[in-house]
Design a protein around this motif. Structure first.
Motif, PDB file in Angstrom:
ATOM      1  N   LYS A   1       1.092  34.458  -8.364  1.00  0.00           N
ATOM      2  CA  LYS A   1       0.719  35.635  -9.133  1.00  0.00           C
ATOM      3  C   LYS A   1      -0.742  35.973  -8.859  1.00  0.00           C
ATOM      4  O   LYS A   1      -1.591  35.094  -8.816  1.00  0.00           O
ATOM      5  CB  LYS A   1       0.936  35.380 -10.617  1.00  0.00           C
ATOM      6  N   LYS A   2      -1.022  37.284  -8.671  1.00  0.00           N
ATOM      7  CA  LYS A   2      -2.387  37.711  -8.391  1.00  0.00           C
ATOM      8  C   LYS A   2      -3.268  37.564  -9.629  1.00  0.00           C
ATOM      9  O   LYS A   2      -2.802  37.706 -10.754  1.00  0.00           O
ATOM     10  CB  LYS A   2      -2.399  39.182  -7.970  1.00  0.00           C
TER      11      LYS A   2
ATOM     12  N   PHE B   1      -5.822  38.704 -12.347  1.00  0.00           N
ATOM     13  CA  PHE B   1      -6.097  39.983 -13.000  1.00  0.00           C
ATOM     14  C   PHE B   1      -7.593  40.257 -12.883  1.00  0.00           C
ATOM     15  O   PHE B   1      -8.409  39.494 -13.385  1.00  0.00           O
ATOM     16  CB  PHE B   1      -5.672  39.913 -14.468  1.00  0.00           C
TER      17      PHE B   1
ATOM     18  N   PRO C   1      -0.025  43.018 -21.919  1.00  0.00           N
ATOM     19  CA  PRO C   1       1.120  43.456 -21.109  1.00  0.00           C
ATOM     20  C   PRO C   1       1.861  44.588 -21.813  1.00  0.00           C
ATOM     21  O   PRO C   1       1.904  44.648 -23.047  1.00  0.00           O
ATOM     22  CB  PRO C   1       2.010  42.214 -21.028  1.00  0.00           C
ATOM     23  N   ASP C   2       2.438  45.481 -21.035  1.00  0.00           N
ATOM     24  CA  ASP C   2       3.203  46.603 -21.588  1.00  0.00           C
ATOM     25  C   ASP C   2       4.487  46.056 -22.211  1.00  0.00           C
ATOM     26  O   ASP C   2       5.302  45.444 -21.519  1.00  0.00           O
ATOM     27  CB  ASP C   2       3.527  47.584 -20.459  1.00  0.00           C
TER      28      ASP C   2
ATOM     29  N   LYS D   1      10.443  47.976 -22.299  1.00  0.00           N
ATOM     30  CA  LYS D   1      11.416  47.415 -21.368  1.00  0.00           C
ATOM     31  C   LYS D   1      12.299  48.545 -20.860  1.00  0.00           C
ATOM     32  O   LYS D   1      12.922  49.240 -21.640  1.00  0.00           O
ATOM     33  CB  LYS D   1      12.249  46.352 -22.049  1.00  0.00           C
TER      34      LYS D   1
ATOM     35  N   GLU E   1      -1.403  51.038 -14.778  1.00  0.00           N
ATOM     36  CA  GLU E   1      -0.638  50.323 -13.752  1.00  0.00           C
ATOM     37  C   GLU E   1      -1.632  49.629 -12.831  1.00  0.00           C
ATOM     38  O   GLU E   1      -2.515  50.267 -12.271  1.00  0.00           O
ATOM     39  CB  GLU E   1       0.206  51.299 -12.930  1.00  0.00           C
TER      40      GLU E   1
ATOM     41  N   ASP F   1      -1.492  46.706  -9.664  1.00  0.00           N
ATOM     42  CA  ASP F   1      -0.677  45.862  -8.783  1.00  0.00           C
ATOM     43  C   ASP F   1       0.801  45.887  -9.177  1.00  0.00           C
ATOM     44  O   ASP F   1       1.448  44.849  -9.314  1.00  0.00           O
ATOM     45  CB  ASP F   1      -1.196  44.416  -8.769  1.00  0.00           C
ATOM     46  N   ASP F   2       1.328  47.080  -9.410  1.00  0.00           N
ATOM     47  CA  ASP F   2       2.744  47.284  -9.755  1.00  0.00           C
ATOM     48  C   ASP F   2       3.156  46.661 -11.086  1.00  0.00           C
ATOM     49  O   ASP F   2       4.338  46.434 -11.336  1.00  0.00           O
ATOM     50  CB  ASP F   2       3.658  46.769  -8.640  1.00  0.00           C
ATOM     51  N   GLU F   3       2.209  46.356 -11.933  1.00  0.00           N
ATOM     52  CA  GLU F   3       2.489  45.842 -13.280  1.00  0.00           C
ATOM     53  C   GLU F   3       1.943  46.836 -14.296  1.00  0.00           C
ATOM     54  O   GLU F   3       0.889  47.439 -14.090  1.00  0.00           O
ATOM     55  CB  GLU F   3       1.819  44.486 -13.499  1.00  0.00           C
ATOM     56  N   SER F   4       2.646  46.996 -15.416  1.00  0.00           N
ATOM     57  CA  SER F   4       2.203  47.899 -16.482  1.00  0.00           C
ATOM     58  C   SER F   4       1.495  47.113 -17.582  1.00  0.00           C
ATOM     59  O   SER F   4       1.956  46.041 -17.984  1.00  0.00           O
ATOM     60  CB  SER F   4       3.393  48.626 -17.103  1.00  0.00           C
ATOM     61  N   TYR F   5       0.393  47.677 -18.047  1.00  0.00           N
ATOM     62  CA  TYR F   5      -0.382  47.096 -19.140  1.00  0.00           C
ATOM     63  C   TYR F   5      -0.715  48.206 -20.136  1.00  0.00           C
ATOM     64  O   TYR F   5      -0.614  49.387 -19.821  1.00  0.00           O
ATOM     65  CB  TYR F   5      -1.692  46.491 -18.618  1.00  0.00           C
TER      66      TYR F   5
END
Length: 92
Positions: free
Chosen positions: A3-4, A6, A18-19, A22, A74, A76-80
């Motif tokens: 995992k990258k 943050f 984290p978002d 779902k 958004e 790195d392709d993750e939602s927060y």
């Protein structure tokens, strides 16, 4: 897969979590928007905080108002979600 790290650093008293929305279940069932708001978790782990945050720090588990509005980002392709510190109801 590793995992990258943050690297986003919020300013002022912004808190990043984290978002909780779902879009689909783990088995791939797509969840309609009308149901998503009922499934949102209000207990989240803090990912990052701004320099003016006085009460929370990264790694804290916090309770937020599930109907509260934050700013979706958004990275790195993750939602927060970015929330102002006052929107946090308490630390678990």
């Amino acid at each position: 897969m590793t995992k990258k790290k943050f690297t986003f650093k919020p300013t002022r008293d912004w808190v990043v979590v984290p978002d909780p929305r779902k879009d689909e279940t783990e088995s791939g069932i797509i969840i309609p928007d009308s149901v998503q708001s009922k499934l949102k978790s209000n207990i989240l782990k803090v990912v990052a905080t701004g320099p003016e945050c006085k009460w929370v720090k990264p790694g804290d588990t916090v309770m937020v108002d599930p109907s509260g509005k934050g700013h979706i980002i958004e990275i790195d392709d993750e939602s927060y979600v970015c929330l102002a510190e006052f929107m946090i109801l308490g630390i678990m």
